[in-house]
Design a protein around this motif. Structure first.
Motif, PDB file in Angstrom:
ATOM      1  N   PHE A 168       0.673  -1.288  -0.134  1.00 12.16           N
ATOM      2  CA  PHE A 168       0.062  -0.015  -0.008  1.00 12.16           C
ATOM      3  C   PHE A 168       0.972   1.364   0.019  1.00 12.16           C
ATOM      4  N   ALA A 169       1.912   1.152   0.823  1.00 18.46           N
ATOM      5  CA  ALA A 169       2.697   2.583   0.918  1.00 18.46           C
ATOM      6  C   ALA A 169       3.526   2.556  -0.381  1.00 18.46           C
ATOM      7  N   ARG A 170       3.929   1.498  -1.215  1.00 18.67           N
ATOM      8  CA  ARG A 170       4.469   1.672  -2.566  1.00 18.67           C
ATOM      9  C   ARG A 170       3.463   2.242  -3.525  1.00 18.67           C
ATOM     10  N   LEU A 171       2.198   1.893  -3.562  1.00 16.92           N
ATOM     11  CA  LEU A 171       1.084   2.490  -4.173  1.00 16.92           C
ATOM     12  C   LEU A 171       0.852   3.849  -3.905  1.00 16.92           C
ATOM     13  N   THR A 199      10.951  -1.860  -0.861  1.00  8.65           N
ATOM     14  CA  THR A 199       9.773  -2.527  -0.355  1.00  8.65           C
ATOM     15  C   THR A 199       9.138  -3.763  -1.309  1.00  8.65           C
ATOM     16  N   ASP A 200       9.512  -3.460  -2.720  1.00 10.54           N
ATOM     17  CA  ASP A 200       9.174  -4.738  -3.547  1.00 10.54           C
ATOM     18  C   ASP A 200       9.772  -5.858  -3.260  1.00 10.54           C
ATOM     19  N   TRP A 201      11.164  -5.878  -2.797  1.00  4.91           N
ATOM     20  CA  TRP A 201      11.863  -6.936  -2.351  1.00  4.91           C
ATOM     21  C   TRP A 201      11.458  -7.402  -1.103  1.00  4.91           C
ATOM     22  N   LEU A 202      11.352  -6.384  -0.044  1.00  4.04           N
ATOM     23  CA  LEU A 202      11.037  -6.713   1.187  1.00  4.04           C
ATOM     24  C   LEU A 202       9.616  -7.249   1.381  1.00  4.04           C
ATOM     25  N   ASP A 203       8.491  -6.838   0.569  1.00  4.98           N
ATOM     26  CA  ASP A 203       7.284  -7.456   1.239  1.00  4.98           C
ATOM     27  C   ASP A 203       7.194  -8.955   0.806  1.00  4.98           C
ATOM     28  N   VAL A 211      -1.852  -9.885  -5.702  1.00  3.29           N
ATOM     29  CA  VAL A 211      -2.413  -8.950  -6.431  1.00  3.29           C
ATOM     30  C   VAL A 211      -1.704  -7.561  -6.407  1.00  3.29           C
ATOM     31  N   LEU A 212      -1.603  -7.069  -5.259  1.00  2.00           N
ATOM     32  CA  LEU A 212      -0.933  -5.833  -4.927  1.00  2.00           C
ATOM     33  C   LEU A 212       0.423  -5.563  -5.570  1.00  2.00           C
ATOM     34  N   ASP A 213       1.164  -6.564  -5.339  1.00  2.00           N
ATOM     35  CA  ASP A 213       2.323  -6.565  -5.831  1.00  2.00           C
ATOM     36  C   ASP A 213       3.152  -6.341  -7.212  1.00  2.00           C
ATOM     37  N   ALA A 260       1.209  -2.809  -8.268  1.00  2.00           N
ATOM     38  CA  ALA A 260       2.395  -1.610  -8.059  1.00  2.00           C
ATOM     39  C   ALA A 260       3.379  -1.394  -8.910  1.00  2.00           C
ATOM     40  N   ASP A 261       3.978  -2.543  -9.403  1.00  2.00           N
ATOM     41  CA  ASP A 261       5.033  -2.537 -10.530  1.00  2.00           C
ATOM     42  C   ASP A 261       4.701  -1.857 -12.044  1.00  2.00           C
ATOM     43  N   ARG A 262       3.320  -2.474 -11.972  1.00  2.00           N
ATOM     44  CA  ARG A 262       2.919  -1.932 -13.280  1.00  2.00           C
ATOM     45  C   ARG A 262       2.501  -0.559 -13.342  1.00  2.00           C
ATOM     46  N   LEU A 263       1.910  -0.246 -12.084  1.00  2.44           N
ATOM     47  CA  LEU A 263       1.858   1.529 -12.101  1.00  2.44           C
ATOM     48  C   LEU A 263       3.019   2.204 -12.250  1.00  2.44           C
TER      49      LEU A 263
END
Length: 233
Positions: A19-22, A50-54, A70-72, A75-78
């Motif tokens: 969520f924080a990444r988004l 955060t992408d690696w850590l989550d 779904v979120l991970d 966020a990358d696509r966005l």
């Protein structure tokens, strides 16, 4: 893979990181547009961490969830999308690169409805090629942003950035072809299952008959099999 016990969780540590990444997506786009490149690169570095850590925390804390799956990638696509917009507005990347990457997303768009019609939830499992493509693009864009300056470091960053961009775009389309191949295998397996059962081909048959290739999509399975759907990248 999403264990049944964890599938319904929302407020987990990995999901909070996602969520924080988004939330950083619009901030990053604004920083790029106002040419605050140092801060924009900092946001990208934090997003990458955060992408690696989550993912690490989800496995270590046993907090894997369907929402996190779904979120991970979302966020990358966005981040890829807003970076394309920002770099295109600033004329750092050409229009043809934007068209190629956006067209790839439209190319795989019909896969979701097809797999759902065959009885599967979500999309096909994330392929290694798709992950590699996303990683290349996420490396390429900050390097291209850094390369939009002067000096030896900027020149090196521009060369490396374009190398990652070309490789990432090629792998992105390769992954799309693999996802379509997997979808075709599911459709053929579905037809074979209907034929073996003596009925006409249709969406309600078992797309995994004996002897059929198993592309391991995210279909509902019994409690002993914890294979879950992931979002195609």
């Amino acid at each position: 893979m999403v264990p049944d016990a964890a599938s319904g969780r929302i407020w987990t540590v990995p999901n909070l990181l996602s969520f924080a990444r988004l939330l950083g997506v619009p901030l990053f786009l604004w920083l790029v547009l106002v040419e605050a490149d140092g801060w924009a690169l900092g946001v990208l570095v934090l997003a990458g961490l955060t992408d690696w850590l989550d993912g690490k925390l989800a496995r270590a804390l046993n907090q894997t969830s369907k929402l996190g799956v779904v979120l991970d990638p979302a966020a990358d696509r966005l981040y890829i999308l807003v970076t394309l917009i920002g770099l295109a507005v600033r004329d750092i990347i050409p229009a043809w690169l934007v068209v190629l990457l956006v067209a790839r997303e439209f190319a795989i768009l019909p896969i979701g409805p097809i797999t759902r019609r065959l009885g599967y939830r979500g999309a096909l499992p994330v392929h290694f090629i798709g992950k590699a493509a996303t990683m290349c693009l996420l490396y390429a864009f900050p390097l291209l942003l850094l390369g939009d300056h002067t000096g030896a470091i900027a020149t090196g960053a521009r060369i490396a950035g374009w190398s990652f961009a070309v490789w990432g775009t090629g792998l992105y389309w390769w992954a799309a072809a693999l996802y379509w191949w997997q979808t075709r295998q599911l459709v053929l397996a579905d037809r074979a299952g209907r034929a073996a059962a003596g009925g006409p081909p249709g969406p309600d048959s078992d797309p995994d008959p004996a002897g059929a290739a198993d592309p391991e999509p995210g279909r509902d399975r019994g409690p002993g099999d914890q294979k879950g759907a992931e979002t195609t990248r």
